[in-house]
Design a protein around this motif. Structure first.
Motif, PDB file in Angstrom:
ATOM      1  N   UNK A  62       0.837  -1.199   0.000  1.00  0.00           N
ATOM      2  CA  UNK A  62       0.000   0.000   0.000  1.00  0.00           C
ATOM      3  C   UNK A  62       0.872   1.250   0.000  1.00  0.00           C
ATOM      4  N   UNK A  63       1.879   1.263   0.833  1.00  0.00           N
ATOM      5  CA  UNK A  63       2.747   2.436   0.953  1.00  0.00           C
ATOM      6  C   UNK A  63       3.458   2.727  -0.368  1.00  0.00           C
ATOM      7  N   UNK A  64       3.903   1.695  -1.046  1.00  0.00           N
ATOM      8  CA  UNK A  64       4.579   1.864  -2.332  1.00  0.00           C
ATOM      9  C   UNK A  64       3.659   2.485  -3.368  1.00  0.00           C
ATOM     10  N   UNK A  65       2.432   1.962  -3.472  1.00  0.00           N
ATOM     11  CA  UNK A  65       1.455   2.494  -4.422  1.00  0.00           C
ATOM     12  C   UNK A  65       1.093   3.930  -4.056  1.00  0.00           C
ATOM     13  N   UNK A  66       0.871   4.179  -2.775  1.00  0.00           N
ATOM     14  CA  UNK A  66       0.527   5.515  -2.306  1.00  0.00           C
ATOM     15  C   UNK A  66       1.620   6.525  -2.665  1.00  0.00           C
ATOM     16  N   UNK A  67       2.857   6.183  -2.414  1.00  0.00           N
ATOM     17  CA  UNK A  67       3.974   7.093  -2.724  1.00  0.00           C
ATOM     18  C   UNK A  67       4.058   7.379  -4.219  1.00  0.00           C
ATOM     19  N   UNK A  68       3.801   6.376  -5.041  1.00  0.00           N
ATOM     20  CA  UNK A  68       3.836   6.576  -6.494  1.00  0.00           C
ATOM     21  C   UNK A  68       2.773   7.570  -6.941  1.00  0.00           C
ATOM     22  N   UNK A  69       1.568   7.471  -6.389  1.00  0.00           N
ATOM     23  CA  UNK A  69       0.520   8.429  -6.755  1.00  0.00           C
ATOM     24  C   UNK A  69       0.818   9.826  -6.229  1.00  0.00           C
ATOM     25  N   UNK A  70       1.452   9.931  -5.075  1.00  0.00           N
ATOM     26  CA  UNK A  70       1.819  11.252  -4.559  1.00  0.00           C
ATOM     27  C   UNK A  70       2.861  11.914  -5.457  1.00  0.00           C
ATOM     28  N   UNK A  71       3.771  11.138  -6.002  1.00  0.00           N
ATOM     29  CA  UNK A  71       4.769  11.683  -6.925  1.00  0.00           C
ATOM     30  C   UNK A  71       4.092  12.192  -8.191  1.00  0.00           C
ATOM     31  N   UNK A  72       3.119  11.449  -8.690  1.00  0.00           N
ATOM     32  CA  UNK A  72       2.387  11.875  -9.891  1.00  0.00           C
ATOM     33  C   UNK A  72       1.588  13.149  -9.645  1.00  0.00           C
ATOM     34  N   UNK A  73       1.051  13.280  -8.427  1.00  0.00           N
ATOM     35  CA  UNK A  73       0.295  14.468  -8.011  1.00  0.00           C
ATOM     36  C   UNK A  73      -0.909  14.755  -8.923  1.00  0.00           C
ATOM     37  N   UNK A  74      -1.573  13.694  -9.387  1.00  0.00           N
ATOM     38  CA  UNK A  74      -2.733  13.913 -10.242  1.00  0.00           C
ATOM     39  C   UNK A  74      -3.996  13.224  -9.734  1.00  0.00           C
ATOM     40  N   UNK A  75      -3.969  12.760  -8.477  1.00  0.00           N
ATOM     41  CA  UNK A  75      -5.086  11.970  -7.963  1.00  0.00           C
ATOM     42  C   UNK A  75      -5.349  12.226  -6.488  1.00  0.00           C
ATOM     43  N   UNK A  76      -6.609  12.015  -6.102  1.00  0.00           N
ATOM     44  CA  UNK A  76      -6.973  11.922  -4.686  1.00  0.00           C
ATOM     45  C   UNK A  76      -6.791  10.455  -4.329  1.00  0.00           C
ATOM     46  N   UNK A  77      -5.962  10.171  -3.344  1.00  0.00           N
ATOM     47  CA  UNK A  77      -5.655   8.786  -2.984  1.00  0.00           C
ATOM     48  C   UNK A  77      -6.414   8.439  -1.716  1.00  0.00           C
ATOM     49  N   UNK A  78      -7.308   7.450  -1.823  1.00  0.00           N
ATOM     50  CA  UNK A  78      -8.148   7.027  -0.697  1.00  0.00           C
ATOM     51  C   UNK A  78      -7.867   5.559  -0.409  1.00  0.00           C
ATOM     52  N   UNK A  79      -7.620   5.246   0.865  1.00  0.00           N
ATOM     53  CA  UNK A  79      -7.297   3.901   1.299  1.00  0.00           C
ATOM     54  C   UNK A  79      -8.452   3.365   2.144  1.00  0.00           C
ATOM     55  N   UNK A  80      -8.845   2.126   1.886  1.00  0.00           N
ATOM     56  CA  UNK A  80      -9.867   1.506   2.731  1.00  0.00           C
ATOM     57  C   UNK A  80      -9.199   0.830   3.909  1.00  0.00           C
ATOM     58  N   UNK A  81      -9.829   0.919   5.067  1.00  0.00           N
ATOM     59  CA  UNK A  81      -9.336   0.276   6.280  1.00  0.00           C
ATOM     60  C   UNK A  81     -10.455  -0.561   6.865  1.00  0.00           C
ATOM     61  N   UNK A  82     -10.181  -1.847   7.054  1.00  0.00           N
ATOM     62  CA  UNK A  82     -11.185  -2.762   7.588  1.00  0.00           C
ATOM     63  C   UNK A  82     -10.774  -3.200   8.967  1.00  0.00           C
TER      64      UNK A  82
END
Length: 82
Positions: A62-82
């Motif tokens: 999750x952290x790897x994917x999240x960091x990649x989207x933050x670098x792109x800076x073109x998306x709202x990144x939402x994580x589900x927590x169960x």
């Protein structure tokens, strides 16, 4: 090998809107309010990251994917927590 039954309630589910500098939680029952958050950019795409039910800590994938989207800076990144 005996499998364990995992019980989850809908009230336990929440989503986190994550940016480079903040993390804001929204329970499933209040998810519609995510778009009113000052951290939500309506001009960006939405990425919803939903992991498996039994994912353990640390959540390195999750952290790897999240960091990649933050670098792109073109998306709202939402994580589900169960």
């Amino acid at each position: 090998m005996k499998s364990e039954k995992v019980s989850q309630k809908v009230t336990d589910v929440e989503f986190k809107l994550r940016t480079n500098s903040s993390s804001e939680s929204f329970p499933l029952t209040d998810l519609a309010n995510i778009v009113t958050s000052s951290n939500f950019d309506k001009d960006k795409k939405l990425v919803l990251y939903i992991s498996g039910w039994l994912i353990g800590l640390p959540r390195t994938g999750q952290k790897t994917v999240e960091e990649a989207y933050h670098i792109r800076n073109d998306s709202n990144f939402v994580v589900s927590l169960f």
